[in-house]
Design a protein around this motif. Structure first.
Motif, PDB file in Angstrom:
ATOM      1  N   ARG A 250      30.426  45.195  26.627  1.00 29.51           N
ATOM      2  CA  ARG A 250      30.959  44.196  27.126  1.00 29.51           C
ATOM      3  C   ARG A 250      30.166  42.897  26.939  1.00 29.51           C
ATOM      4  O   ARG A 250      31.085  41.780  26.922  1.00 29.51           O
TER       5      ARG A 250
ATOM      6  N   VAL B  28      31.163  39.043  24.651  1.00 31.36           N
ATOM      7  CA  VAL B  28      30.992  37.662  25.182  1.00 31.36           C
ATOM      8  C   VAL B  28      30.094  37.729  26.379  1.00 31.36           C
ATOM      9  O   VAL B  28      30.233  38.802  27.463  1.00 31.36           O
TER      10      VAL B  28
ATOM     11  N   HIS C 104      28.773  43.312  33.586  1.00 33.30           N
ATOM     12  CA  HIS C 104      29.884  44.376  34.560  1.00 33.30           C
ATOM     13  C   HIS C 104      30.628  45.146  33.433  1.00 33.30           C
ATOM     14  O   HIS C 104      30.669  44.696  32.173  1.00 33.30           O
TER      15      HIS C 104
ATOM     16  N   ARG D 287      34.521  47.921  33.618  1.00 33.09           N
ATOM     17  CA  ARG D 287      35.204  48.775  34.464  1.00 33.09           C
ATOM     18  C   ARG D 287      35.280  50.057  33.901  1.00 33.09           C
ATOM     19  O   ARG D 287      35.550  50.092  32.454  1.00 33.09           O
TER      20      ARG D 287
ATOM     21  N   ILE E 259      40.937  46.292  39.646  1.00 31.75           N
ATOM     22  CA  ILE E 259      41.006  44.929  39.045  1.00 31.75           C
ATOM     23  C   ILE E 259      40.840  43.821  39.854  1.00 31.75           C
ATOM     24  O   ILE E 259      39.947  42.746  39.961  1.00 31.75           O
TER      25      ILE E 259
ATOM     26  N   TYR F 183      37.509  43.728  41.717  1.00 30.30           N
ATOM     27  CA  TYR F 183      36.363  43.391  40.663  1.00 30.30           C
ATOM     28  C   TYR F 183      36.692  41.838  40.666  1.00 30.30           C
ATOM     29  O   TYR F 183      35.353  40.806  40.510  1.00 30.30           O
TER      30      TYR F 183
ATOM     31  N   ASP G 116      39.009  38.775  23.801  1.00 32.56           N
ATOM     32  CA  ASP G 116      37.864  37.965  24.265  1.00 32.56           C
ATOM     33  C   ASP G 116      38.464  36.624  25.031  1.00 32.56           C
ATOM     34  O   ASP G 116      37.830  35.703  25.270  1.00 32.56           O
TER      35      ASP G 116
ATOM     36  N   PHE H 159      39.497  33.476  30.949  1.00 27.64           N
ATOM     37  CA  PHE H 159      40.299  33.794  32.309  1.00 27.64           C
ATOM     38  C   PHE H 159      41.274  32.499  32.215  1.00 27.64           C
ATOM     39  O   PHE H 159      42.411  32.708  32.533  1.00 27.64           O
TER      40      PHE H 159
ATOM     41  N   VAL I 278      33.604  33.372  33.118  1.00 27.33           N
ATOM     42  CA  VAL I 278      32.965  34.435  33.411  1.00 27.33           C
ATOM     43  C   VAL I 278      33.847  35.921  33.082  1.00 27.33           C
ATOM     44  O   VAL I 278      33.134  36.687  32.422  1.00 27.33           O
ATOM     45  N   VAL I 279      35.209  35.849  33.425  1.00 27.06           N
ATOM     46  CA  VAL I 279      36.110  36.774  33.023  1.00 27.06           C
ATOM     47  C   VAL I 279      36.693  36.783  31.916  1.00 27.06           C
ATOM     48  O   VAL I 279      37.386  35.413  31.651  1.00 27.06           O
ATOM     49  N   ILE I 280      36.894  37.770  31.013  1.00 25.02           N
ATOM     50  CA  ILE I 280      37.611  37.756  29.758  1.00 25.02           C
ATOM     51  C   ILE I 280      38.881  38.882  29.914  1.00 25.02           C
ATOM     52  O   ILE I 280      38.825  39.409  30.649  1.00 25.02           O
TER      53      ILE I 280
ATOM     54  N   ARG J 230      39.339  41.525  28.257  1.00 28.12           N
ATOM     55  CA  ARG J 230      39.271  42.988  28.190  1.00 28.12           C
ATOM     56  C   ARG J 230      38.608  43.445  29.664  1.00 28.12           C
ATOM     57  O   ARG J 230      38.754  44.736  30.086  1.00 28.12           O
ATOM     58  N   ASP J 231      38.112  42.493  30.484  1.00 23.56           N
ATOM     59  CA  ASP J 231      37.663  42.820  31.932  1.00 23.56           C
ATOM     60  C   ASP J 231      38.844  43.242  32.814  1.00 23.56           C
ATOM     61  O   ASP J 231      38.475  43.933  33.703  1.00 23.56           O
ATOM     62  N   ILE J 232      39.996  42.831  32.407  1.00 17.26           N
ATOM     63  CA  ILE J 232      41.042  42.825  33.548  1.00 17.26           C
ATOM     64  C   ILE J 232      42.083  43.630  32.916  1.00 17.26           C
ATOM     65  O   ILE J 232      43.170  43.639  33.421  1.00 17.26           O
ATOM     66  N   MET J 233      42.313  44.134  31.684  1.00 18.18           N
ATOM     67  CA  MET J 233      43.401  44.586  31.112  1.00 18.18           C
ATOM     68  C   MET J 233      43.464  46.119  31.458  1.00 18.18           C
ATOM     69  O   MET J 233      42.444  46.776  31.852  1.00 18.18           O
ATOM     70  N   ARG J 234      44.574  46.520  31.555  1.00 18.24           N
ATOM     71  CA  ARG J 234      44.976  48.101  31.943  1.00 18.24           C
ATOM     72  C   ARG J 234      45.217  48.596  30.629  1.00 18.24           C
ATOM     73  O   ARG J 234      45.935  48.462  29.805  1.00 18.24           O
ATOM     74  N   GLU J 235      44.385  49.660  30.181  1.00 14.56           N
ATOM     75  CA  GLU J 235      44.453  50.591  29.047  1.00 14.56           C
ATOM     76  C   GLU J 235      45.504  51.465  29.158  1.00 14.56           C
ATOM     77  O   GLU J 235      46.151  51.884  28.028  1.00 14.56           O
TER      78      GLU J 235
END
Lengths: 136, 588
Positions: free
Chosen positions: A38, A42, A54, A56, A96, A99, B476, B479, B524-526, B528-533
């Motif tokens: 991760r 970025v 971080h 997930r 989510i 987080y 990428d 947010f 800070v958040v992109i 891929r951090d918050i997507m559901r796979e």
């Protein structure tokens, strides 16, 4: 945790000891690899010398936070300022909102330079937590 | 931090207001179905205007042909000399035929002009020029006395406006078909001042579903059309009837008999229409001579019975008020059936809805008169039976009993009629169904190839109904970019792709709604951090059945479509509404 490592990869290695002992992380290797990939995409390092690496992943069963402090600074990316405060966050795949809530809260607290200064000067983990929680 | 205590508070309240504002915007942002409702309303308005224009044009052409401004064609024809009664429908038929010939010869017939075909088996695209010429042909036929209804061109024009509007707004093919269906509902509603029946006609007969995804826009369109029409022609019911007295249980049994008779005679009526049409299909001469021949038949009959002219509106009124003795009505029923068959069979453009109402009312009146004579029951009124007969015969002929019940209620606005009407319509419907013969509109669709197309519909695949270029963000994407995409787009999910367009997951608005205006997360958040796979997806080759299986286990409004060659490229998306629309067009 006091971090001595000069770079992000070495910093993660130092975190490895904490991660291995925490019951929220079922597979430390997978978790740290996810954090690494991760960060490679970025960087989470900010201009305020703070970073929020971080991941997930199913390798984490509940929200997990480990904090590291470096007096000399850690190089996350060559083109970014060095990092003095590291907040390593792990969450399960479906958490989510938790987080986002955690990162948003930390980022809001850290934004204040005075808070960052107090955190850097905190002598014990308790003092550090008190400062970040809003105490003087 | 006393020095800074005021500033953060001000910033905090400002952010709070911004968050409320964005949540309000998100809540008020029109979704796909709401946009469709607005377009349906616009369709209803345009359809009503087209209907008014056509009515006015019919009145003018009626004056040109007969020199009379009388409301009814049969009244105008009653004042014409015998030779003119023959010449006018014949000339009108010839003119209507010439227009059709012109349309066929000089305009490339690349698109359908039939709204049912466009909705059920087509792509919703109706040729504007062909539709206008068809309506012009109908104008000549109707205003010169042809025994055919004007609801046909009214529906045609409204559907044409709907198709044009949908194309201008670049709606998807399933939604374009729905808009054309809305146009048809508006046309019926405008023709009969009957908004519920207009929506139900299309839902029952054309779409074969009353799913709210479809029925809602139909209702919206027909209500707007009716409200518009009422501004110009008033809100009175189409037919004025004497109050319908409550019926006794014995009379109820007689009504069951009327339902059976209507159900038995409906296939006979359809056989006559088809037989005459088949006979005319072998006509050796050009089209205009065929339509002129149809007009000639009407003209010759009009020499003795001018009541055969026109759609039968004034004749229905006469029957409902018992103005004709039963012997005379029996003869008019026969000649009107011949006139309608000749007009319809010769290929004149128009509807058979109102002529069918006349035939139903005549059957009802004659049955009531017979029942009255046999049973001596004082409660049996032939005029009331005429009203019930209208509905029962319509239900049997169109195979749309609910629409028939509502239509008769709406054009009379007498609640007492509902109970006997419901009974007779249902009995007539089941009696007619026992003949294994399709209804008047089903037959038309079958001829146009719907049944041959059924196998294609059953093989309908996701690729046929999916939308290209679904809303997506890069893995990428920051947010703040994700939030602004959600603010601008009327979707609850954003698809996450990489630089090669490969699908990785989705971001749910529900997950991040609380944080939409949080500036601390901006970079800070992109994605891929918050997507559901673990999100369900479809392939372009999946069948419609797979789409419904996926939606059955998924609450979202839309599913991504991924290439199945292993690359997982995001190639489109399918919404639940589009799948339902496609499904609705399959035969039941």
């Amino acid at each position: 945790m006091s971090v001595q490592a000069p770079t992000f990869d070495l910093c993660l290695s130092e975190f490895d000891a904490i991660v291995r002992t925490h019951d929220a992380v079922s597979d430390p290797h997978v978790f740290l690899e996810r954090v690494r990939s991760r960060e490679a995409a970025v960087s989470t390092a900010t201009a305020d010398h703070v970073a929020f690496p971080h991941a997930r992943t199913p390798a984490v069963s509940r929200l997990f936070l480990a904090i590291g402090r470096s007096a000399t600074g850690i190089l996350f990316q060559p083109d970014l300022p060095t990092v003095n405060l590291v907040f390593l966050i792990g969450t399960p795949p479906n958490a989510i909102a938790e987080y986002l809530g955690c990162v948003a809260w930390l980022a809001r607290r850290i934004r204040n330079p005075e808070t960052r200064r107090i955190l850097m000067l905190a002598e014990t983990p308790e003092a550090f937590l008190k400062a970040i929680a809003g105490g003087s | 931090m006393p020095a800074n205590s005021g500033k953060p508070s001000f910033l905090s309240s400002g952010r709070q207001r911004l968050r409320w504002w964005l949540q309000l915007v998100e809540w008020l942002r029109p979704k796909e179905l709401q946009i469709t409702l607005v377009l349906a309303g616009l369709t209803g308005f345009l359809g009503a205007l087209g209907s008014l224009a056509f009515r006015r044009a019919t009145e003018v052409m009626h004056w040109v042909f007969t020199g009379s401004w009388d409301a009814g064609l049969s009244e105008s024809f009653a004042h014409l000399p015998w030779w003119q009664r023959i010449v006018v429908p014949t000339a009108g038929g010839a003119a209507a035929g010439l227009v059709l010939m012109f349309a066929a010869r000089f305009l490339k017939q690349s698109r359908t002009t039939d709204y049912m075909e466009a909705v059920v088996i087509g792509d919703g695209i109706l040729s504007t020029r062909q539709s206008l010429l068809k309506s012009l042909s109908a104008l000549f036929s109707i205003s010169s006395g042809a025994s055919i209804g004007r609801e046909g061109p009214l529906v045609q024009l409204a559907a044409m406006f709907a198709s044009a509007l949908g194309r201008i707004m670049r709606v998807s093919s399933p939604r374009l078909r729905l808009l054309v269906a809305c146009g048809a509902a508006a046309g019926i509603a405008a023709a009969y001042n009957a908004p519920i029946a207009g929506a139900l006609f299309v839902a029952e007969v054309v779409m074969a579903t009353t799913s709210m995804e479809i029925f809602g826009p139909l209702v919206c369109s027909s209500v707007v059309a009716t409200l518009t029409i009422r501004q110009f022609v008033g809100a009175d019911p189409l037919y004025s009837v004497t109050h319908f007295a409550a019926i006794s249980p014995t009379e109820t049994l007689v009504l069951v008999g009327l339902g059976c008779v209507c159900g038995l005679l409906s296939p006979v009526y359809l056989l006559i229409l088809r037989g005459v049409e088949s006979w005319f299909s072998h006509w050796p001469g050009p089209v205009f001579t065929r339509l002129a021949a149809g007009g000639l038949v009407v003209g010759v009959l009009a020499v003795w019975y001018p009541q055969v002219c026109g759609n039968g509106y004034s004749s229905v009124n006469a029957v409902l008020h018992g103005l004709w003795p039963w012997e005379e009505l029996a003869i008019i029923l026969i000649v009107k059936t011949v006139a309608t068959s000749a007009t319809f069979g010769s290929g004149a453009v128009g509807g058979v809805f109102t002529p069918t109402l006349f035939i139903g009312s005549s059957i009802g009146f004659l049955f009531g008169a017979l029942a009255q004579a046999v049973t001596k029951l004082s409660g049996i009124q032939p005029e009331a039976f005429a009203l019930i007969g209208m509905g029962a015969f319509l239900a049997a002929t169109t195979r749309a009993p609910i629409m028939a019940i509502i239509l008769i209620f709406e054009i009379t606005l007498d609640y007492e009629v509902i109970l006997p009407l419901m009974l007779a319509c249902v009995v007539a419907y089941y009696t007619a169904r026992s003949f294994q013969m399709p209804g008047i509109y089903s037959e038309e669709l079958r001829r146009k190839g719907r049944w041959e197309f059924d196998s294609e519909l059953r093989r309908m695949r996701v690729g046929d109904i999916m939308k290209h270029n679904p809303p997506s963000v890069h893995l990428d994407a920051a947010f703040d970019e994700i939030c602004s995409r959600f603010t601008l787009l009327p979707h609850n999910y954003l698809y996450v792709i990489d630089e090669k367009g490969r699908f990785h997951g989705v971001i749910s608005l529900h997950d991040i709604k609380r944080f939409l205006t949080n500036p601390d997360l901006a970079t800070v958040v992109i994605a891929r951090d918050i997507m559901r796979e673990d999100f369900p997806s479809l392939g372009p080759d999946d069948f419609l059945t797979t789409v419904f299986e996926r939606f059955a286990r998924h609450d979202g409004e839309r599913l991504p479509v991924l290439s199945r060659d292993g690359s997982k490229l995001l190639v489109g998306s399918v919404s639940k509404a589009d799948a339902l629309l496609a499904f609705a067009e399959q035969p039941k």
